[in-house]
Structure formats: C-alpha cells, structure tokens
Scaffold this motif. Structure first.
Motif, PDB file in Angstrom:
ATOM      1  N   VAL A 162       0.912  -1.184   0.051  1.00  0.00           N
ATOM      2  CA  VAL A 162       0.011   0.034   0.088  1.00  0.00           C
ATOM      3  C   VAL A 162       0.805   1.335   0.010  1.00  0.00           C
ATOM      4  O   VAL A 162       1.828   1.526   0.889  1.00  0.00           O
ATOM      5  CB  VAL A 162      -0.979  -0.060   1.194  1.00  0.00           C
TER       6      VAL A 162
ATOM      7  N   GLY B 289       1.083   9.740  -2.415  1.00  0.00           N
ATOM      8  CA  GLY B 289       0.553   9.747  -3.772  1.00  0.00           C
ATOM      9  C   GLY B 289       1.449   9.891  -5.183  1.00  0.00           C
ATOM     10  O   GLY B 289       2.463  10.517  -4.947  1.00  0.00           O
TER      11      GLY B 289
ATOM     12  N   ARG C 176       5.805   3.695 -10.379  1.00  0.00           N
ATOM     13  CA  ARG C 176       5.482   3.037  -9.466  1.00  0.00           C
ATOM     14  C   ARG C 176       5.430   1.647  -9.636  1.00  0.00           C
ATOM     15  O   ARG C 176       4.958   1.198 -10.736  1.00  0.00           O
ATOM     16  CB  ARG C 176       4.305   3.531  -9.032  1.00  0.00           C
TER      17      ARG C 176
ATOM     18  N   GLU D 136       2.435  -2.056  -6.111  1.00  0.00           N
ATOM     19  CA  GLU D 136       1.458  -1.375  -5.459  1.00  0.00           C
ATOM     20  C   GLU D 136       0.014  -1.623  -5.440  1.00  0.00           C
ATOM     21  O   GLU D 136      -0.448  -2.055  -6.650  1.00  0.00           O
ATOM     22  CB  GLU D 136       1.599   0.317  -5.503  1.00  0.00           C
ATOM     23  N   ARG D 137      -0.655  -1.485  -4.417  1.00  0.00           N
ATOM     24  CA  ARG D 137      -2.208  -1.755  -4.542  1.00  0.00           C
ATOM     25  C   ARG D 137      -2.763  -0.353  -4.392  1.00  0.00           C
ATOM     26  O   ARG D 137      -2.441   0.286  -3.227  1.00  0.00           O
ATOM     27  CB  ARG D 137      -2.582  -2.920  -3.554  1.00  0.00           C
ATOM     28  N   TYR D 138      -3.859  -0.011  -4.975  1.00  0.00           N
ATOM     29  CA  TYR D 138      -4.737   1.023  -4.691  1.00  0.00           C
ATOM     30  C   TYR D 138      -6.213   0.523  -4.757  1.00  0.00           C
ATOM     31  O   TYR D 138      -6.573   0.061  -5.582  1.00  0.00           O
ATOM     32  CB  TYR D 138      -4.683   2.081  -5.984  1.00  0.00           C
ATOM     33  N   SER D 139      -6.677   0.897  -3.400  1.00  0.00           N
ATOM     34  CA  SER D 139      -8.202   0.525  -3.096  1.00  0.00           C
ATOM     35  C   SER D 139      -9.137   1.776  -3.096  1.00  0.00           C
ATOM     36  O   SER D 139      -8.631   2.558  -2.071  1.00  0.00           O
ATOM     37  CB  SER D 139      -8.359  -0.494  -2.284  1.00  0.00           C
TER      38      SER D 139
ATOM     39  N   THR E 238      -9.245   4.497  -4.462  1.00  0.00           N
ATOM     40  CA  THR E 238      -8.590   5.697  -4.376  1.00  0.00           C
ATOM     41  C   THR E 238      -8.956   6.640  -5.646  1.00  0.00           C
ATOM     42  O   THR E 238      -9.566   6.170  -6.710  1.00  0.00           O
ATOM     43  CB  THR E 238      -7.015   5.148  -4.777  1.00  0.00           C
TER      44      THR E 238
ATOM     45  N   PHE F  39      -7.951   9.445  -8.160  1.00  0.00           N
ATOM     46  CA  PHE F  39      -6.806  10.367  -8.854  1.00  0.00           C
ATOM     47  C   PHE F  39      -7.621  11.465  -9.668  1.00  0.00           C
ATOM     48  O   PHE F  39      -6.814  12.106 -10.358  1.00  0.00           O
ATOM     49  CB  PHE F  39      -6.113   9.228  -9.764  1.00  0.00           C
TER      50      PHE F  39
ATOM     51  N   CYS G 263       1.122  -3.394 -10.626  1.00  0.00           N
ATOM     52  CA  CYS G 263      -0.046  -2.614  -9.735  1.00  0.00           C
ATOM     53  C   CYS G 263      -1.482  -3.169 -10.015  1.00  0.00           C
ATOM     54  O   CYS G 263      -1.789  -3.624 -11.113  1.00  0.00           O
ATOM     55  CB  CYS G 263       0.127  -0.997  -9.896  1.00  0.00           C
TER      56      CYS G 263
ATOM     57  N   PHE H 292      -5.381  -1.661  -9.208  1.00  0.00           N
ATOM     58  CA  PHE H 292      -6.273  -0.749  -9.058  1.00  0.00           C
ATOM     59  C   PHE H 292      -7.786  -1.490  -8.736  1.00  0.00           C
ATOM     60  O   PHE H 292      -8.259  -1.988  -9.536  1.00  0.00           O
ATOM     61  CB  PHE H 292      -6.227   0.269 -10.213  1.00  0.00           C
TER      62      PHE H 292
ATOM     63  N   THR I 149     -10.952   2.398  -8.237  1.00  0.00           N
ATOM     64  CA  THR I 149     -10.365   3.553  -8.397  1.00  0.00           C
ATOM     65  C   THR I 149     -10.979   4.547  -9.457  1.00  0.00           C
ATOM     66  O   THR I 149     -11.813   4.188 -10.328  1.00  0.00           O
ATOM     67  CB  THR I 149      -8.909   3.337  -8.762  1.00  0.00           C
TER      68      THR I 149
END
Length: 218
Positions: free
Chosen positions: A21, A25, A32, A35-38, A40, A42, A55, A57, A60
C-alpha cells in the motif's frame, strides 16, 4: 487454397503478488511498482508520463486525470471509473480492465499489447491511430468505438454491443467481430482484415452496396 482461420489474441498470464500500500500519492513522471490502490481517487491530477508496473487498482476513479504518455505494464484494474478519461499516447502491456465505466475515453496514438477489457460500459472509446496487438474486448457495451487509422493484429470483440463502429483507414489483420452487434458502421473501406459472420454480412449489405455505388432493384 483455403484461407487460414482467424487467429485469436494471445493474452499473457498476469499474476500480482506481494503488493504494497503506497505511503504517498503518485506524481507526474513517477515510476510506481508493486503497489495496490483500493477505492483511491486520482481525479483531476496531472500524472502525465507516469509509469505503473505490476500494480492493482480496485474501485479507483480517474476522472479528468491527465495520463498523457502514461505507461501501464502488468496491471489489473477492477471497476475503474472515469466520466472523462484522458490517456492519449499511453502504453498498455499485459493489462486487465474489468468492469470499466468510461464516459469519454481518449486513447488515441496509444499502444495496447496483450490487453483484455471485459464487462464494461464505455460511451466513447477513441483509439484513433493506435497500435493494437493481442487485444480482447468482451461483454462490453460501447457507444462509439473509433478505430480510424488503427494498426491492429489479433484483435477480438466478443459478445459486445457497439452503437457506431468507425474503421476508416485502418491496417487490420485477424480482427474478429463475430458475436458482436453494431448498429452503424463508418468507413467500410477499412473492413479489410476483419472477420464477420453471415448474419453480419447481411446487415452490412446496404452499406457495402452504397460504398461501391451499386444499385439494388427488384
């Protein structure tokens, strides 16, 4: 000599492990990785030239995010949301997009390789002058799909509904439109290299006749 069968897209395996995580930002030009974006957002960010590798997402939002020249490699998106998606001249390699909801998506002059888009709703998808290699789009509802000037090889639209399909000036090879329904076709001159079924051919007959200057009477 019989023609060889239409070749299907070759989609690479995608396995994401040991994702972190992010503590900060992303910014334009960043690289990047893993990575894990939950859930999120942008929205509205300038992420031009950014690179995401391996990665995930989940849920998102990229509404009005500037992704010009962005690069996505070995990434998975689930429930990606963007009424306005701006990613011209971007690169997508070994990417999955599942349940995507795009309003207007600007991906012109982009490169897509080993990409699978499944189960989404896209009002307008602009892929003008892009290069598509091994791209599989399935179970999607698409308003307007613009493939003007596209260079495409081993591309399949499966079980999709497309309102208007534009093919003008493309260089296509092994592009499979069977099982996909489209209501209108612009640029029938770009059908070379496309595979359709007999039912679609019957629907296209009036468009093809008009394009060739044929008169059908009686």
């Amino acid at each position: 000599m019989p023609k060889s069968p239409t070749r299907s897209p070759r989609i690479e395996d995608l396995v994401l492990r040991d994702l972190a995580v992010p503590e900060d930002g992303p910014e334009a030009g960043d690289h990047r990785e893993g990575e894990r974006y939950s859930s999120t957002s942008f929205d509205g960010l300038d992420l031009g030239g950014i690179s995401f590798s391996e990665c995930l997402f989940e849920g998102t939002s990229f509404n009005e995010t500037q992704l010009r020249g962005a690069r996505f490699r070995e990434c998975r998106f689930t429930e990606l949301f963007a009424p306005v998606f701006t990613a011209a001249r971007s690169t997508w390699r070994n990417v999955r997009l599942e349940g995507t909801r795009w309003g207007s998506a600007e991906l012109y002059d982009s490169t897509l390789e080993s990409v699978r888009i499944s189960g989404g709703k896209l009002d307008f998808l602009n892929l003008r002058s892009s290069t598509l290699t091994d791209v599989d789009i399935s179970d999607c509802i698409i308003g307007d799909l613009d493939l003007t000037g596209v260079k495409g090889a081993r591309v399949a639209l499966r079980n999709c509904r497309v309102n208007t399909l534009t093919l003008s000036g493309g260089r296509l090879r092994d592009v499979d439109l069977r099982t996909t329904e489209f209501r209108a076709l612009n640029g029938p001159d770009g059908l070379g290299g496309v595979t359709i079924d007999s039912y679609q051919l019957a629907l296209l007959a009036p468009i093809l006749a008009e394009n060739l200057g044929l008169r059908v009477e009686g």
